[in-house]
Motif scaffolding. Sequence first.
Motif, short mmCIF file in Angstrom:
data_model
loop_
_atom_site.label_atom_id
_atom_site.label_comp_id
_atom_site.label_asym_id
_atom_site.label_seq_id
_atom_site.Cartn_x
_atom_site.Cartn_y
_atom_site.Cartn_z
N UNK A 260 12.05 4.73 -1.31
CA UNK A 260 13.10 5.54 -0.91
C UNK A 260 14.36 6.19 -0.57
N UNK A 261 14.99 4.88 -0.29
CA UNK A 261 16.33 4.96 -0.29
C UNK A 261 16.74 3.85 -1.36
N UNK A 262 16.14 3.33 -1.42
CA UNK A 262 16.67 2.34 -3.18
C UNK A 262 15.97 3.63 -4.48
N UNK A 263 15.84 4.52 -4.14
CA UNK A 263 15.33 5.18 -5.96
C UNK A 263 16.54 6.40 -5.50
N UNK A 264 16.37 6.31 -4.32
CA UNK A 264 18.21 7.86 -4.81
C UNK A 264 19.10 7.14 -4.75
N UNK B 287 4.02 -1.80 8.10
CA UNK B 287 4.71 -2.46 6.54
C UNK B 287 4.53 -1.69 5.94
N UNK B 288 3.24 -0.62 5.76
CA UNK B 288 3.59 0.21 4.44
C UNK B 288 4.37 1.62 4.89
N UNK B 289 4.78 2.09 5.60
CA UNK B 289 5.77 2.75 5.17
C UNK B 289 7.09 2.45 5.32
N UNK B 290 7.50 0.79 6.18
CA UNK B 290 8.97 0.36 6.14
C UNK B 290 8.58 0.01 4.44
N UNK B 291 8.03 0.16 3.42
CA UNK B 291 7.99 -0.49 2.18
C UNK B 291 8.36 0.79 1.39
N UNK C 190 0.93 -1.33 0.37
CA UNK C 190 0.11 0.15 -0.13
C UNK C 190 0.83 1.46 -0.03
N UNK C 191 1.59 1.74 -1.02
CA UNK C 191 2.82 2.20 -1.14
C UNK C 191 2.00 3.28 -2.76
N UNK C 192 2.64 4.57 -2.73
CA UNK C 192 1.36 5.09 -3.89
C UNK C 192 2.18 6.55 -4.25
N UNK C 193 2.67 6.93 -5.36
CA UNK C 193 3.13 7.91 -5.43
C UNK C 193 1.95 9.46 -6.14
N UNK C 194 2.40 9.88 -6.66
CA UNK C 194 1.16 11.02 -6.04
C UNK C 194 1.69 12.04 -6.82
N UNK C 195 2.14 13.28 -7.70
CA UNK C 195 1.88 14.64 -7.96
C UNK C 195 0.95 15.44 -8.05
N UNK C 196 1.45 15.89 -6.94
CA UNK C 196 0.18 16.95 -6.15
C UNK C 196 0.65 18.82 -6.88
N UNK D 266 14.86 -4.64 -1.76
CA UNK D 266 14.77 -5.91 -1.35
C UNK D 266 14.32 -5.91 0.29
N UNK D 267 13.28 -6.67 0.67
CA UNK D 267 13.00 -6.34 2.12
C UNK D 267 12.95 -7.75 2.75
N UNK D 268 14.01 -7.71 3.52
CA UNK D 268 13.70 -9.36 4.55
C UNK D 268 15.09 -8.93 5.37
N UNK D 269 14.83 -9.94 6.66
CA UNK D 269 15.59 -9.25 7.73
C UNK D 269 16.85 -10.73 7.13
#
Length: 300
Positions: free
Chosen positions: A183-187, A174-178, A77-83, A193-196
């Motif tokens: 954002x970190x990867x995009x930078x 969970x949504x905030x973690x994703x 549940x992660x969204x990209x939006x041009x405001x 890849x999320x995981x322990x």
Amino acid sequence: MKRLVCALLGLTLCMGVLAACGPGDSSGGGSSSGGGSASSSVPDGSSSGGSAVVVCRIIDEDDGSLLLAKQDGGSGDVYRLDASGLPVTLEGESSAADEIESGMLVEVCYDGGVMETFPAQLGSVTSINVRSEGFDDLAELYLDVLEDLWEVDSGLNENITELGVDLSGTRLSAAEQSAVAWAFGEEHGLAPVQGTYEELLEQGYITGEPLEGSDAKFYQWADGCLFSIREKESKVAFSLPTVQEGEDSPLKDYHVSDTVTFDAQKWRSGTGAYFFSDCTSVRGSSGEWSDYQVGGEAIS
């Protein structure tokens, strides 16, 4: 004649939908009137007159481009939006998109459709209402921690093609973690890849080679690096920054409502890792987290 009547009915319905999503309509995600807390009378994600409202936290903001995590949502549940160009209200008053900040809760009014990319895109967004309550920029704090880890001892993550992120030990949803991981990867131009550690080992990202003359193995991530943050019970007092005589402390009017203590690390192999330990930040009554202090650093 029958076609004309149908057309008029259709036009009337469309006008009703647009009115429901207007910035001043409390049933479509607009602010309530007056100076009180703004809230929507439409349940999160539900439809009202052909429209829908979803409540999200802003994780990252860049020149009107918002990265959103659905409030209490799942990892997808992660969204990209041009405001930019969208009607925005803040505490019941008309506002500009450049007033929006990371950490804010927003109600987004859209047509109920979702384009299933990642991040996903909400269909036909008509307005954004910023809630006056619920501000919390912990996600932004942790994104700063990940960036600081990236910069220190940069040889550990030099030329990696895979990026591991583990925020499962934090209070982020969970949504905030994703969203933070994205954002970190995009930078850095990498898909996260999320995981322990254990999950990435099981999935084959981390591999172990037997050590000669021993039953032990040398574990490494040949193509990637794992960045992780784990909260812990607060045991470290947060000290105010040193100020010169006659100067005001930058936290003079900072009324502490919460503290967080955490460890952070990046791991490439059994002999290649960097650690921030006993990091501490305090949260003011406004919901804003202060710059964090590092209790200690270590290298492996």
